[in-house]
Write a protein that holds these residues in place. Structure first.
Motif, PDB file in Angstrom:
ATOM      1  N   GLY A  94     126.309 -51.343 -40.689  1.00  0.00           N
ATOM      2  CA  GLY A  94     125.077 -52.104 -40.712  1.00  0.00           C
ATOM      3  C   GLY A  94     124.550 -52.435 -42.098  1.00  0.00           C
ATOM      4  N   ALA A  95     125.314 -52.095 -43.138  1.00  0.00           N
ATOM      5  CA  ALA A  95     124.836 -52.365 -44.496  1.00  0.00           C
ATOM      6  C   ALA A  95     124.941 -53.847 -44.845  1.00  0.00           C
ATOM      7  CB  ALA A  95     125.604 -51.539 -45.508  1.00  0.00           C
ATOM      8  N   GLY A  96     125.620 -54.633 -44.013  1.00  0.00           N
ATOM      9  CA  GLY A  96     125.727 -56.061 -44.299  1.00  0.00           C
ATOM     10  C   GLY A  96     126.999 -56.647 -43.738  1.00  0.00           C
ATOM     11  N   GLU A  97     127.137 -57.955 -43.866  1.00  0.00           N
ATOM     12  CA  GLU A  97     128.334 -58.653 -43.399  1.00  0.00           C
ATOM     13  C   GLU A  97     129.531 -58.260 -44.259  1.00  0.00           C
ATOM     14  OE1 GLU A  97     128.505 -61.122 -40.843  1.00  0.00           O
ATOM     15  OE2 GLU A  97     126.563 -60.239 -40.354  1.00  0.00           O
ATOM     16  N   ILE A  98     130.717 -58.244 -43.651  1.00  0.00           N
ATOM     17  CA  ILE A  98     131.871 -57.739 -44.387  1.00  0.00           C
ATOM     18  C   ILE A  98     133.043 -58.717 -44.374  1.00  0.00           C
ATOM     19  CG2 ILE A  98     131.347 -55.302 -44.193  1.00  0.00           C
ATOM     20  CD1 ILE A  98     132.966 -55.197 -41.689  1.00  0.00           C
ATOM     21  N   PHE A  99     133.905 -58.571 -45.388  1.00  0.00           N
ATOM     22  CA  PHE A  99     135.147 -59.331 -45.465  1.00  0.00           C
ATOM     23  C   PHE A  99     136.259 -58.550 -44.780  1.00  0.00           C
ATOM     24  CE2 PHE A  99     132.949 -60.917 -49.283  1.00  0.00           C
ATOM     25  CZ  PHE A  99     133.078 -62.279 -49.087  1.00  0.00           C
ATOM     26  N   ARG A 100     137.108 -59.290 -44.119  1.00  0.00           N
ATOM     27  CA  ARG A 100     138.295 -58.690 -43.528  1.00  0.00           C
ATOM     28  C   ARG A 100     139.472 -58.840 -44.497  1.00  0.00           C
ATOM     29  NH1 ARG A 100     139.476 -57.486 -38.476  1.00  0.00           N
ATOM     30  NH2 ARG A 100     137.851 -58.685 -37.450  1.00  0.00           N
ATOM     31  N   ALA A 153     118.804 -46.412 -43.842  1.00  0.00           N
ATOM     32  CA  ALA A 153     120.130 -46.113 -43.300  1.00  0.00           C
ATOM     33  C   ALA A 153     120.148 -44.808 -42.508  1.00  0.00           C
ATOM     34  CB  ALA A 153     121.146 -46.050 -44.442  1.00  0.00           C
ATOM     35  N   PHE A 154     121.137 -44.715 -41.636  1.00  0.00           N
ATOM     36  CA  PHE A 154     121.224 -43.596 -40.690  1.00  0.00           C
ATOM     37  C   PHE A 154     121.368 -42.236 -41.368  1.00  0.00           C
ATOM     38  CE2 PHE A 154     125.642 -42.080 -40.790  1.00  0.00           C
ATOM     39  CZ  PHE A 154     126.246 -43.066 -41.552  1.00  0.00           C
ATOM     40  N   TYR A 155     121.886 -42.233 -42.603  1.00  0.00           N
ATOM     41  CA  TYR A 155     122.236 -40.956 -43.234  1.00  0.00           C
ATOM     42  C   TYR A 155     121.071 -40.333 -44.014  1.00  0.00           C
ATOM     43  CZ  TYR A 155     122.945 -44.467 -46.805  1.00  0.00           C
ATOM     44  OH  TYR A 155     122.761 -45.532 -47.646  1.00  0.00           O
ATOM     45  N   MET A 156     119.925 -40.988 -44.042  1.00  0.00           N
ATOM     46  CA  MET A 156     118.820 -40.432 -44.820  1.00  0.00           C
ATOM     47  C   MET A 156     118.175 -39.251 -44.098  1.00  0.00           C
ATOM     48  SD  MET A 156     116.967 -43.524 -46.826  1.00  0.00           S
ATOM     49  CE  MET A 156     117.948 -44.743 -47.745  1.00  0.00           C
ATOM     50  N   LYS A 157     117.805 -38.258 -44.865  1.00  0.00           N
ATOM     51  CA  LYS A 157     117.270 -37.016 -44.287  1.00  0.00           C
ATOM     52  C   LYS A 157     115.880 -37.245 -43.697  1.00  0.00           C
ATOM     53  CE  LYS A 157     116.425 -32.146 -45.469  1.00  0.00           C
ATOM     54  NZ  LYS A 157     117.433 -31.512 -44.593  1.00  0.00           N
ATOM     55  N   MET A 158     115.720 -36.778 -42.450  1.00  0.00           N
ATOM     56  CA  MET A 158     114.454 -36.947 -41.745  1.00  0.00           C
ATOM     57  C   MET A 158     113.409 -35.988 -42.292  1.00  0.00           C
ATOM     58  SD  MET A 158     113.402 -38.844 -39.220  1.00  0.00           S
ATOM     59  CE  MET A 158     114.906 -39.273 -38.304  1.00  0.00           C
ATOM     60  N   GLY A 164     117.893 -44.779 -53.283  1.00  0.00           N
ATOM     61  CA  GLY A 164     118.634 -43.556 -52.985  1.00  0.00           C
ATOM     62  C   GLY A 164     117.938 -42.735 -51.933  1.00  0.00           C
ATOM     63  N   SER A 165     118.446 -41.546 -51.706  1.00  0.00           N
ATOM     64  CA  SER A 165     117.829 -40.656 -50.718  1.00  0.00           C
ATOM     65  C   SER A 165     118.447 -39.274 -50.794  1.00  0.00           C
ATOM     66  CB  SER A 165     118.037 -41.193 -49.297  1.00  0.00           C
ATOM     67  OG  SER A 165     119.376 -40.995 -48.876  1.00  0.00           O
ATOM     68  N   GLU A 166     117.738 -38.325 -50.217  1.00  0.00           N
ATOM     69  CA  GLU A 166     118.407 -37.100 -49.823  1.00  0.00           C
ATOM     70  C   GLU A 166     119.118 -37.427 -48.518  1.00  0.00           C
ATOM     71  OE1 GLU A 166     116.062 -33.500 -50.118  1.00  0.00           O
ATOM     72  OE2 GLU A 166     117.480 -32.394 -48.855  1.00  0.00           O
ATOM     73  N   ARG A 167     120.314 -36.854 -48.323  1.00  0.00           N
ATOM     74  CA  ARG A 167     121.089 -37.176 -47.123  1.00  0.00           C
ATOM     75  C   ARG A 167     120.785 -36.155 -46.028  1.00  0.00           C
ATOM     76  NH1 ARG A 167     121.765 -41.595 -50.141  1.00  0.00           N
ATOM     77  NH2 ARG A 167     123.375 -41.411 -51.732  1.00  0.00           N
ATOM     78  N   GLU A 168     120.906 -36.587 -44.796  1.00  0.00           N
ATOM     79  CA  GLU A 168     120.748 -35.664 -43.674  1.00  0.00           C
ATOM     80  C   GLU A 168     121.930 -34.710 -43.667  1.00  0.00           C
ATOM     81  OE1 GLU A 168     119.231 -33.567 -41.605  1.00  0.00           O
ATOM     82  OE2 GLU A 168     118.029 -35.354 -41.134  1.00  0.00           O
TER      83      GLU A 168
END
Lengths: 461, 461
Positions: free
Chosen positions: B169-175, B360-365, B388-392
């Motif tokens: 989900g971070a963005g559109e991607i190239f194949r 993003a999903f990985y950020m610490k709640m 940035g973030s602390e990660r979960e």
């Protein structure tokens, strides 16, 4: 902030209270005392902590969590170790298991694993001694490459990864696209006007041509980035994605190029040997006996320049039977390269003036009209480690070669501009980072010196 | 080897004989004397050479070749310049035009060109003052990034460019593919088992997840490599290919992360300002007035931490009318970010504790179950420069987020291993190199700070 184990061991303060944070590599117990080896990746050697199991402050439940792979924060007093195997150890006053590692499911118990098995878990194999050491050496080499060029007035250039250049025969290439593969043709030829860039796009096989454009204004530049080959070959020396270093220098002749390459290579070897001595000792002990001497020999030798024609003569006269018999006009195989440097010249050799037939279109033609100003550096035990050349700076001669080789002149027109306007003699070379890491570590397989290697039919994460 | 112009000017030896090699930027003549400005890319300032046209050793035919763009090797005596505009000049005793530049066809005459025009000739625009200065600053920033992390015990990791991870989900991607586009489906669904890697492959949008795997063994790592977005958006801040720096640190809390990011950013700004002062002065003069003061202000300020909730309150109370009215739960827009840092806080601001919905999903709640331990650094005139973030680090909570967001759990299973075995608190951030270069140079368009920029429908070479 807590200190790394490397910092603690490099500047040990006896009887001081220290805290380490890392992962448990091994744990053994004699029923009274637990010996816990903690590693945080800063060093190949971790630090041993002694935990008195009979001390009531340590709960039995917590002591049970001291297992391989668990993360731990541990505080204690740094003392001289009475036992062999380490100089210092920690007399634990307090510890906290941060993240457990279930011993039933954790794949990395302390028993040895094959490299083949570890390749299937690239996200976990970094937790082993070997892959930690590879990572530290890869880091050191990479940084020293930057340091060398920066000290010598080169500018670091990011040449593009996505390119419309199809590689000019340097190898098979990957296509980059956003087209919907399930609705791509509608029965007609694919129209790349609909693709993301409005034309065909590929992953780069070299940054050289783009680098030359920058050298023609900045004089001395280097690239250091990923390059790609879509060859369907499974060898221990080829990966589909690898990192390359490509310096390019205006006003440099082939001789200047040779001197730079020799100086550069020795610098990297020397600095890495000095700064990663424990890691390289590990590889000398467990992966390639004699590794350190091999590297030192290269550092201390004067590389010998020999023409391709001389090299072929020497090989023809050799007593050894080669799989492929040497003859003038052939591309040298690894067996020839190794024999040249190991047996004939007995030190690193720089072979120059190759037949134009098997060298790239951009190499400068010698006056004989048959050979080009290429140069390959061959080192014992590996063969070619660096390949370079003086570039053809004459527009007419370059045009002629492009036509002879039936290359697409339209896609190279911009490159020819560099010879149309303010052309100069210039030279450069390429070094595959992974091959250099393999050389310095003795690791036999390129898959084991890349964090997440990419090879045909293999793509983990 | 000849000295670079930078070396000559940094350590000038009056009345010595010197040789310069470079390209002619400008040439004027009063009928008796030619004034030739030579530049070799080592410096924004070239060096002026004086050629006495009446001296018989200089042939008329050769004097005519002294044109903009030609490459030249020139020898003479270094003297103090009697004229304004430069301190030193060369009294020429000998010169040699190496490669001419035909003035009819050479696109870069000395007249000014628009950046739009220059984007169509990325291989030649590097020969202008502006793009030379950008290249030197890009080089300096890149090297100082390495230097900072190496000094502080981080290991440089090459995370993969080709990945099976579809970006989450971070963005559109190239194949990435080697399938034959004209025979791809045969009327059926495409079977990626036939493709090079035996599965779908993409260009990476971030090295973070792979970097985390390495931080979970080596403690402190950083990536520095190309990343990709296939978004079809034409803005001055987005490119399809750009370079990112992503440090990742085990045992780092959000607060540690913030301190590192502030320290890091100030180091890079300070070192670049010191070492590229002439280039930055050029940008201050011609591109963004007040540039140097802007950078110095950031270096000398203490960044202020503010929660997202506080930030929204301040924005709601602001007298300014925003295009998008601020409310709790919205993602901050650049207009909000700039107003916060420029008008409310009046220095760099670090916004933390964002609503989970747009992070993003990985950020610490956080314990409130609504916000996550993210942090964005906002600076005047640009807005967000670091995210940035602390990660979960808790397996169950991370699993829950992945399910909530309907992400493909199978492709993230390896990533969850990092929480299953020896998980630790850890944090990291990302910095887009080009955005930092834009900030330090004042260059408005990202296309002008990348050597060969890639954007939708645009791919030169």
């Amino acid at each position: 902030m807590h200190k790394s184990i490397k910092e603690i061991l490099n500047n040990p303060i006896l009887d001081s209270i220290i805290t380490v944070k890392g992962w448990i590599r091994t744990k053994r117990s004699n029923g009274k005392i637990s010996f816990v080896e903690i590693n945080d990746g800063s060093n190949i050697k971790g630090i041993q902590a002694i935990i008195n199991e009979e001390d009531h402050q340590f709960e039995k439940k917590e002591l049970k969590k001291l297992t391989t792979g668990a993360s731990i924060s541990l505080t204690g007093i740094l003392i001289l170790s009475p036992a062999k195997g380490q100089t210092y150890e920690i007399k634990t006053t307090n510890f906290n298991i941060i993240g457990e590692a279930d011993q039933e499911t954790y794949l990395l118990q302390k028993k040895r694993h094959t490299f083949e098995f570890l390749r299937e878990i690239p996200h976990l194999r970094i937790r082993t001694n070997t892959f930690g050491a590879v990572a530290r050496i890869r880091n050191q080499i990479s940084y020293k490459i930057h340091e060398y060029f920066q000290k010598n007035g080169f500018l670091y250039i990011h040449t593009p990864i996505i390119t419309s250049n199809d590689g000019e025969g340097a190898g098979e290439i990957f296509r980059v696209s956003t087209l919907d593969f399930n609705n791509i043709t509608n029965g007609k030829e694919v129209d790349f006007k609909d693709d993301f860039f409005g034309k065909q796009a590929f992953l780069t096989v070299t940054g050289q041509l783009h680098g030359e454009a920058y050298a023609m204004a900045l004089s001395k530049i280097y690239t250091f980035g990923p390059t790609f080959r879509a060859e369907n070959s499974n060898t221990t020396r080829h990966a589909s994605e690898f990192w390359m270093i490509e310096p390019e220098m205006a006003f440099f002749t082939l001789e200047d190029n040779i001197n730079l390459a020799e100086n550069f290579l020795k610098y990297i070897l020397k600095e890495t040997l000095n700064n990663c001595n424990q890691d390289i000792e590990f590889f000398d002990n467990f992966i390639e006996k004699g590794l350190i001497k091999k590297i030192e020999d290269v550092i201390n030798s004067n590389f010998e320049v020999i023409t391709y024609t001389q090299a072929i003569k020497q090989l023809e006269n050799a007593t050894k039977t080669f799989e492929i018999k040497p003859y003038w006009g052939m591309d040298l195989q690894t067996e020839h390269e190794r024999y040249l440097t190991e047996e004939i010249i007995k030190k690193p050799a720089i072979v120059i003036d190759y037949p134009k037939e098997f060298k790239a279109f951009y190499m400068k033609m010698n006056e004989d009209g048959k050979t080009v100003k290429g140069m390959d550096i061959l080192v014992p035990r590996i063969g070619e480690i660096i390949g370079g050349s003086e570039r053809e700076d004459n527009l007419d001669k370059l045009n002629k070669r492009i036509k002879e080789l039936n290359l697409e002149i339209e896609t190279l027109n911009w490159y020819l501009d560099l010879r149309r306007f303010g052309s100069t003699p210039h030279s450069g070379f390429g070094l595959g980072l992974e091959r250099l890491i393999q050389y310095i570590t003795g690791m036999a397989n390129i898959r084991d010196v890349i964090p997440f290697p990419r090879t045909p039919k293999t793509l983990y994460f």
